[in-house]
Design an enzyme around this catalytic site. Structure first.
Site, PDB file in Angstrom:
ATOM      1  N   SER A 175      -2.541   3.174  -3.038  1.00  0.00           N
ATOM      2  CA  SER A 175      -2.623   1.808  -2.017  1.00  0.00           C
ATOM      3  C   SER A 175      -4.119   1.960  -1.722  1.00  0.00           C
ATOM      4  O   SER A 175      -4.835   2.119  -2.707  1.00  0.00           O
ATOM      5  CB  SER A 175      -1.520   1.780  -1.068  1.00  0.00           C
ATOM      6  OG  SER A 175      -1.764   0.524  -0.285  1.00  0.00           O
ATOM      7  N   THR A 176      -4.331   2.111  -0.521  1.00  0.00           N
ATOM      8  CA  THR A 176      -5.723   1.882  -0.022  1.00  0.00           C
ATOM      9  C   THR A 176      -6.631   3.071  -0.487  1.00  0.00           C
ATOM     10  O   THR A 176      -6.302   4.376  -0.353  1.00  0.00           O
ATOM     11  CB  THR A 176      -5.694   1.921   1.680  1.00  0.00           C
ATOM     12  OG1 THR A 176      -5.004   1.120   2.175  1.00  0.00           O
ATOM     13  CG2 THR A 176      -7.105   1.690   2.256  1.00  0.00           C
ATOM     14  N   HIS A 201      -1.251  -1.146  -4.763  1.00  0.00           N
ATOM     15  CA  HIS A 201      -0.868  -2.106  -3.961  1.00  0.00           C
ATOM     16  C   HIS A 201      -2.098  -3.149  -4.057  1.00  0.00           C
ATOM     17  O   HIS A 201      -3.242  -2.847  -3.672  1.00  0.00           O
ATOM     18  CB  HIS A 201      -0.589  -1.654  -2.574  1.00  0.00           C
ATOM     19  CG  HIS A 201       0.681  -0.769  -2.275  1.00  0.00           C
ATOM     20  ND1 HIS A 201       0.887  -0.075  -1.387  1.00  0.00           N
ATOM     21  CD2 HIS A 201       1.749  -0.967  -3.139  1.00  0.00           C
ATOM     22  CE1 HIS A 201       1.809   0.547  -1.372  1.00  0.00           C
ATOM     23  NE2 HIS A 201       2.596  -0.057  -2.295  1.00  0.00           N
ATOM     24  N   MET A 294      -2.119   4.098   2.822  1.00  0.00           N
ATOM     25  CA  MET A 294      -1.449   4.011   4.213  1.00  0.00           C
ATOM     26  C   MET A 294       0.298   3.826   4.089  1.00  0.00           C
ATOM     27  O   MET A 294       0.631   3.074   3.040  1.00  0.00           O
ATOM     28  CB  MET A 294      -1.941   2.621   5.125  1.00  0.00           C
ATOM     29  CG  MET A 294      -1.569   2.810   6.298  1.00  0.00           C
ATOM     30  SD  MET A 294      -2.601   1.689   7.348  1.00  0.00           S
ATOM     31  CE  MET A 294      -1.631   1.657   9.064  1.00  0.00           C
ATOM     32  N   ASP A 297       5.345   4.083   1.264  1.00  0.00           N
ATOM     33  CA  ASP A 297       5.821   3.729   0.113  1.00  0.00           C
ATOM     34  C   ASP A 297       5.701   4.611  -1.072  1.00  0.00           C
ATOM     35  O   ASP A 297       4.498   5.166  -1.190  1.00  0.00           O
ATOM     36  CB  ASP A 297       5.179   2.146  -0.179  1.00  0.00           C
ATOM     37  CG  ASP A 297       5.843   1.571  -1.653  1.00  0.00           C
ATOM     38  OD1 ASP A 297       7.227   1.780  -1.635  1.00  0.00           O
ATOM     39  OD2 ASP A 297       5.227   1.031  -2.157  1.00  0.00           O
TER      40      ASP A 297
END
Length: 354
Positions: A175-176, A201, A294, A297
């Site tokens: 993600s991030t 993401h 973050m 997930d």
């Protein structure tokens, strides 16, 4: 507890007004300023430097990409790109992510006020994730929980994985900070590596531009996944934004299903959904890797892969932009091995040799 200081740079007065209103409603956030272009912003930010910058990419006098590169060279600060849902906007946003932006906030050309208001929770989450991506990370208050769905909403957990085949594959969730991390890993790989299925993401319409950019940079083939695409050695399939991706097996061959469904762990695509499908379809024949991001997930899905006999790996804290998803996977006992980002390409090349 210190608030997250945010500065908004966008040439649209409506965008500045709406984003400022959303942020001002959260007690953990303070909008310290807003400006119509980077030159005005630089002058004002010298008085009080923000923790997070929300940045448009198409502005007068100085464009967002030039400003972003200047900031990253002189005073690195987490930057969220505020981009339109267009093909041109997606391509420009890829340049921004490559230059060091940590995430994307989308805005349509029409119905802007309503869209941004409806997306306020996602926007606030992105700002808080960006704030954690700085030195001396903030410990943020937990927002009131929104309804959360597990991977059960897309794929039931029952049923063993099919018997082992000779074809290996790698599943990656991030993600991030993941766009830069994936670029680092995939650019280093030769065409002989096992097939890969990836969830990053990212909003709808941006994953296609992201995959196309990586495909131009990498020796392996990188593409946005389409329904029934084969998982092949030397190919990486990236889940399209706004849709879930599942691994399926037919005989000794693997392919992906791309389908609609509710967000899982507030994400669509969801890493948990992909990892669960890999546990069921590939079992011990797979390797699962959870990287910077973050939230949590992917942590439970990686645990299911681990229990199905897959080898499971987490990116280490030192090399993560945000040590959230890997940390949760480690806490769950889902991880066999913790590796730095720099060690990931070597691991995947070893899999190819094995």
């Amino acid at each position: 507890m210190d608030k997250i200081r945010v500065f908004i740079i966008d040439d649209s007065a409506v965008v500045r007004q709406v984003l400022s209103g959303i942020l001002a409603a959260d007690p953990a956030v303070e909008v310290i300023g807003a400006a119509p272009d980077p030159l005005f912003a630089l002058e004002r930010m010298q008085r009080q430097w923000p923790d997070v910058i929300v940045l448009d990419v198409e502005m007068p006098r100085m464009d967002g990409i030039t400003f972003l590169r200047k900031i990253m060279a002189e005073r690195p600060t987490p930057v969220l790109i505020c981009s339109t849902l267009t093909e041109k906007g997606a391509q420009t946003t890829m340049e921004a992510l490559a230059a060091g932006a940590v995430g994307i906030i989308t805005k349509p050309k029409l119905g802007l006020k309503g869209f941004l208001s409806e997306s306020s929770a996602e926007f606030l989450s992105a700002v808080k994730a960006a704030a954690q991506a700085r030195a001396g990370r903030l410990r943020l208050p937990v927002p009131p929980p929104a309804p959360r769905l597990s991977a059960d909403a897309i794929l039931p957990a029952t049923g063993p994985a099919l018997a082992q085949t000779t074809e290996r594959l790698v599943a990656i969730g991030t993600s991030t900070g993941g766009t830069q991390a994936l670029e680092f890993v995939l650019r280093a790989l030769p065409r002989v590596v096992p097939g890969m299925v990836i969830v990053q993401h990212m909003p709808e319409k941006f994953t296609g531009a992201f995959a196309a950019r990586l495909n131009d940079l990498c020796e392996i083939e990188v593409k946005e996944a389409e329904h029934h695409d084969r998982v092949l050695p030397g190919r990486a399939l990236i889940a399209p934004g706004g849709r879930h991706m599942l691994l399926r097996r037919s005989g000794a061959q693997y392919h992906v299903e791309v389908l609609d469904g509710p967000p899982v762990n507030r994400h669509r695509p969801s890493v948990d959904v992909l990892f669960r499908s890999v546990a069921k379809a590939a079992g011990r024949n797979a390797v699962g890797i959870i990287m910077t991001g973050m939230g949590d997930d992917g942590a439970r899905g990686l645990k299911e892969m681990h229990e199905a006999g897959a080898r499971t790996i987490a990116q280490d804290e030192a090399s993560c932009v945000v040590y959230g998803m890997p940390k949760e996977a480690v806490k769950l006992g889902a991880v066999d091995q913790v590796l730095s980002l720099q060690a990931m390409p070597g691991l995947l090349m070893q899999l190819a040799r094995d």
